[in-house]
Write an enzyme that holds these catalytic residues in place. Structure first.
Site, short mmCIF file in Angstrom:
data_model
loop_
_atom_site.label_atom_id
_atom_site.label_comp_id
_atom_site.label_asym_id
_atom_site.label_seq_id
_atom_site.Cartn_x
_atom_site.Cartn_y
_atom_site.Cartn_z
N ARG A 19 0.84 -1.21 0.00
CA ARG A 19 0.00 0.00 0.00
C ARG A 19 0.87 1.26 0.00
O ARG A 19 2.03 1.21 0.40
CB ARG A 19 -0.87 0.02 1.26
CG ARG A 19 -1.93 -1.04 1.28
CD ARG A 19 -2.67 -1.05 2.60
NE ARG A 19 -1.89 -1.60 3.70
CZ ARG A 19 -2.25 -1.62 4.96
NH1 ARG A 19 -3.40 -1.09 5.32
NH2 ARG A 19 -1.48 -2.14 5.89
N LYS A 82 3.57 2.63 7.03
CA LYS A 82 3.95 1.79 8.16
C LYS A 82 5.20 2.33 8.86
O LYS A 82 5.90 3.19 8.33
CB LYS A 82 4.17 0.35 7.69
CG LYS A 82 2.96 -0.26 7.00
CD LYS A 82 1.67 -0.11 7.81
CE LYS A 82 1.65 -1.00 8.99
NZ LYS A 82 0.64 -2.04 8.96
N HIS A 100 2.84 3.22 16.02
CA HIS A 100 2.58 2.23 17.07
C HIS A 100 3.53 2.38 18.27
O HIS A 100 4.19 1.44 18.69
CB HIS A 100 2.67 0.80 16.50
CG HIS A 100 1.82 0.61 15.29
ND1 HIS A 100 0.45 0.64 15.34
CD2 HIS A 100 2.13 0.45 13.98
CE1 HIS A 100 -0.04 0.48 14.12
NE2 HIS A 100 0.95 0.37 13.28
N GLN A 105 3.72 0.09 23.67
CA GLN A 105 4.13 -1.16 23.00
C GLN A 105 5.61 -1.42 23.32
O GLN A 105 6.36 -0.48 23.59
CB GLN A 105 3.97 -1.02 21.48
CG GLN A 105 2.52 -0.93 21.00
CD GLN A 105 2.03 0.49 20.84
OE1 GLN A 105 2.50 1.42 21.49
NE2 GLN A 105 1.05 0.68 19.98
N PHE A 139 -8.21 2.41 7.71
CA PHE A 139 -8.26 1.32 6.74
C PHE A 139 -9.38 0.32 7.03
O PHE A 139 -9.46 -0.71 6.37
CB PHE A 139 -6.91 0.57 6.74
CG PHE A 139 -5.85 1.26 5.94
CD1 PHE A 139 -5.88 1.24 4.55
CD2 PHE A 139 -4.80 1.94 6.57
CE1 PHE A 139 -4.90 1.86 3.80
CE2 PHE A 139 -3.81 2.56 5.82
CZ PHE A 139 -3.86 2.52 4.43
N THR A 242 -26.69 -5.76 21.39
CA THR A 242 -25.97 -6.45 22.48
C THR A 242 -26.11 -5.74 23.83
O THR A 242 -25.74 -6.31 24.85
CB THR A 242 -24.46 -6.58 22.16
OG1 THR A 242 -23.91 -5.28 21.99
CG2 THR A 242 -24.22 -7.42 20.93
N VAL A 290 -11.88 -9.97 12.72
CA VAL A 290 -11.22 -8.79 12.15
C VAL A 290 -10.61 -7.95 13.27
O VAL A 290 -9.54 -7.38 13.13
CB VAL A 290 -12.23 -7.95 11.32
CG1 VAL A 290 -11.59 -6.67 10.80
CG2 VAL A 290 -12.79 -8.78 10.16
N SER A 291 -11.28 -7.90 14.41
CA SER A 291 -10.79 -7.05 15.51
C SER A 291 -9.46 -7.54 16.07
O SER A 291 -8.65 -6.73 16.53
CB SER A 291 -11.83 -7.00 16.64
OG SER A 291 -13.07 -6.57 16.15
N ASP A 293 -8.36 -8.97 18.79
CA ASP A 293 -7.95 -8.60 20.16
C ASP A 293 -7.39 -9.83 20.88
O ASP A 293 -7.63 -10.04 22.08
CB ASP A 293 -9.15 -8.02 20.92
CG ASP A 293 -9.52 -6.66 20.38
OD1 ASP A 293 -8.63 -5.79 20.29
OD2 ASP A 293 -10.70 -6.46 20.04
N LEU A 334 -5.41 -7.14 7.19
CA LEU A 334 -6.29 -7.54 6.09
C LEU A 334 -6.32 -6.58 4.89
O LEU A 334 -6.42 -7.04 3.75
CB LEU A 334 -7.71 -7.74 6.63
CG LEU A 334 -7.95 -9.04 7.42
CD1 LEU A 334 -9.24 -8.95 8.21
CD2 LEU A 334 -7.99 -10.24 6.47
N1 LIG Z 1 -7.56 -7.02 11.03
C1 LIG Z 1 -7.26 -5.88 10.44
O1 LIG Z 1 -6.54 -5.84 9.45
C2 LIG Z 1 -7.86 -4.59 10.96
C3 LIG Z 1 -7.75 -3.42 10.20
C4 LIG Z 1 -8.38 -2.26 10.68
C5 LIG Z 1 -9.01 -2.28 11.92
N2 LIG Z 1 -9.03 -3.43 12.66
C6 LIG Z 1 -9.67 -3.50 13.99
O2 LIG Z 1 -11.06 -3.70 13.82
C7 LIG Z 1 -11.76 -3.17 14.95
C8 LIG Z 1 -12.90 -2.30 14.47
O3 LIG Z 1 -12.36 -1.16 13.81
P1 LIG Z 1 -13.32 -0.06 13.15
O4 LIG Z 1 -12.43 0.97 12.52
O5 LIG Z 1 -14.36 -0.72 12.33
O6 LIG Z 1 -13.99 0.54 14.48
P2 LIG Z 1 -15.32 1.39 14.55
O7 LIG Z 1 -15.22 2.14 15.83
O8 LIG Z 1 -15.57 2.11 13.27
O9 LIG Z 1 -16.48 0.28 14.68
C9 LIG Z 1 -16.63 -0.57 15.77
C10 LIG Z 1 -18.11 -0.91 15.94
O10 LIG Z 1 -18.21 -1.87 16.99
C11 LIG Z 1 -19.39 -1.55 17.72
N3 LIG Z 1 -19.29 -2.21 19.02
C12 LIG Z 1 -18.40 -1.96 20.02
N4 LIG Z 1 -18.64 -2.78 21.07
C13 LIG Z 1 -19.69 -3.57 20.71
C14 LIG Z 1 -20.39 -4.60 21.37
N5 LIG Z 1 -20.08 -4.99 22.61
N6 LIG Z 1 -21.44 -5.16 20.72
C15 LIG Z 1 -21.78 -4.78 19.49
N7 LIG Z 1 -21.13 -3.81 18.80
C16 LIG Z 1 -20.11 -3.21 19.42
C17 LIG Z 1 -19.40 -0.04 17.75
O11 LIG Z 1 -20.69 0.46 18.07
C18 LIG Z 1 -18.98 0.29 16.33
O12 LIG Z 1 -20.08 0.41 15.46
C19 LIG Z 1 -10.72 -2.44 15.78
O13 LIG Z 1 -10.30 -3.28 16.81
C20 LIG Z 1 -9.57 -2.23 14.81
O14 LIG Z 1 -8.31 -2.14 15.47
C21 LIG Z 1 -8.47 -4.58 12.20
#
Ligand SMILES: NC(=O)c1ccc[n+]([C@@H]2O[C@H](COP(=O)([O-])OP(=O)(O)OC[C@H]3O[C@@H](n4cnc5c(N)ncnc54)[C@H](O)[C@@H]3O)[C@@H](O)[C@H]2O)c1
Length: 389
Positions: A19, A82, A100, A105, A139, A242, A290-291, A293, A334
């Protein structure tokens, strides 16, 4: 300030990162008066930029040698995505990038300390926010889109291959590249995958998204729709669904695919656990987290503990006394699977802010980022806070 600083776009130095800030946005910066220098792309396939050098020169940028940002004149602003490679020399120019190093970290002091030691400022893209505190650009959308695509691919793969054969590297589906040239290539392939799975299953998959209203969640929903899933095939939950009932949720194991895209801010009970997975009625065979964590003590998907990669996209989860497979995808980068669209959208989201760079001492978005930088610098050991002479 109010003079146009030279912007120097560096070639990323992390393998498999294709990217970059897009030629379109570079062209708009040039048109606005910013001299833009673009390092020629690496020719190593593991590093090669998704955009051709010619696209940048056509946009009015001056091409310069790869990895020459270290020799850029004082006052040049270095642009990248990055983090920089781990080195120790002080940084004399300001940088815009993801670094980061604000959340303690491992090694953060060393990474952050290079800026004050060189008398420069870091504008961290993760913390570039508007007056409401919302990210200026992120992203997430393409992370969700790519995650949903992979989840559908795994669903179809499970139906068309023996359980002992996990989904191979993404390189196998992208002529050895490891990423898709464009969204159309990806969507077309996933539609074919879903059709092949549907032939065996006799139906389309049912997918459930948690965090459906967020950036990642919206991208995932769009991909599921593009692959032919209808509203009946898709359950979309966010906080509304939820807030009054705690996990684990039966609806997750009743779906074929579960995609988690929530932003975890507070401790919550798990969404799914070994007990719900043991349900004899389980349909769930694919989890795309995706998250990611994974290392968080409150990880709401405590059924796996290792990230996966584009080379080895899935992890099997053993469910006692069940023959039904269960694969987890947990890739934390991703968007790199679709570098063109992810780069275009991210760069476009930043354009308005980038155009104010000549006034970055006073432009609110850059001022906020600078104040945050200073706040974190003040947490450094005293020896790292000052410019080296
Ligand atoms: N895997 C990857 O490559 C990648 C890339 C970008 C972001 N992420 C991660 O993805 C996650 C989401 O990022 P985002 O930019 O979409 O965030 P965002 O804040 O735009 O969206 C998160 C959504 O989750 C909802 N939410 C939070 N807690 C909840 C719960 N208990 N029940 C139901 N819904 C709930 C919020 O209301 C919100 O709509 C983050 O952890 C981010 O770090 C991962």
């Amino acid at each position: 300030m109010s003079s146009y600083p030279v912007l120097h776009l560096r070639q990323e130095q992390r393998p498999y990162e294709h990217r970059a800030f897009s030629p379109d946005v570079v062209g708009k910066l040039v048109a606005a008066g910013y001299p833009v220098h673009v390092e020629r792309s690496s020719t190593d396939p593991s590093y090669e930029r998704i955009f051709k050098d010619q696209e940048y020169s056509d946009a009015g940028a001056k091409l310069v040698d790869t990895h020459t940002w270290t020799d850029a004149d004082k006052g040049t602003l270095i642009l990248g995505l990055k983090e920089l490679p781990e080195e120790d020399f002080p940084l004399k120019n300001d940088h815009i990038q993801f670094s980061h190093c604000y959340k303690d970290q491992g090694g953060w002091e060393k990474v952050l300390g290079r800026f004050p030691r060189g008398g420069s400022t870091l504008y961290d893209l993760e913390f570039l926010v508007d007056e409401q505190g919302r990210r200026v650009s992120a992203f997430g959308y393409h992370a969700g889109f790519a995650g949903a695509a992979l989840a559908l691919k795994v669903w179809a793969w499970q139906l068309t291959h023996p359980a002992s054969e996990p989904l191979p590297s993404v390189e196998n589906f992208t002529s050895g590249r490891g990423y898709y040239l464009n969204e159309e290539e990806l969507v077309q392939q996933i539609r074919e995958d879903v059709a092949a799975g549907e032939k065996v299953a006799g139906r389309k998959p049912h997918a459930m998204i948690l965090g459906a209203l967020g950036r990642c969640g919206r991208g995932a929903a769009d991909m599921f729709k593009r692959a032919g899933l209808t509203d009946e095939n898709l359950t979309k939950w966010d906080l509304n669904e939820t807030k009054d009932k705690q996990g684990p949720y039966k609806e997750i194991v009743d779906s074929d695919i579960f995609l988690n895209a929530i932003y975890l801010s507070d401790p919550i009970p798990p969404f799914v656990n070994q007990e719900t997975l043991s349900s004899p009625d389980r349909k769930l065979t694919v989890v795309c987290d995706v998250s990611c964590d994974t290392s968080n003590p409150h990880n709401p998907i405590p059924i796996y503990n290792t990230l996966t990669t584009f080379t080895k996209p899935t992890l099997p989860v053993k469910v006692p006394s069940s023959e039904l497979p269960l694969s987890v995808i947990a890739i934390d980068h991703l968007p790199s699977m679709m570098p063109r669209e992810a780069s275009d959208a991210f760069s476009q989201g930043l354009l308005e802010s980038l155009l104010t760079l000549k006034d970055r001492d006073s432009a609110p978005v850059w001022k906020r980022a600078e104040d945050l930088f200073k706040k974190h610098v003040s947490r450094l050991p005293p020896g790292l806070q000052k410019k080296e002479v």
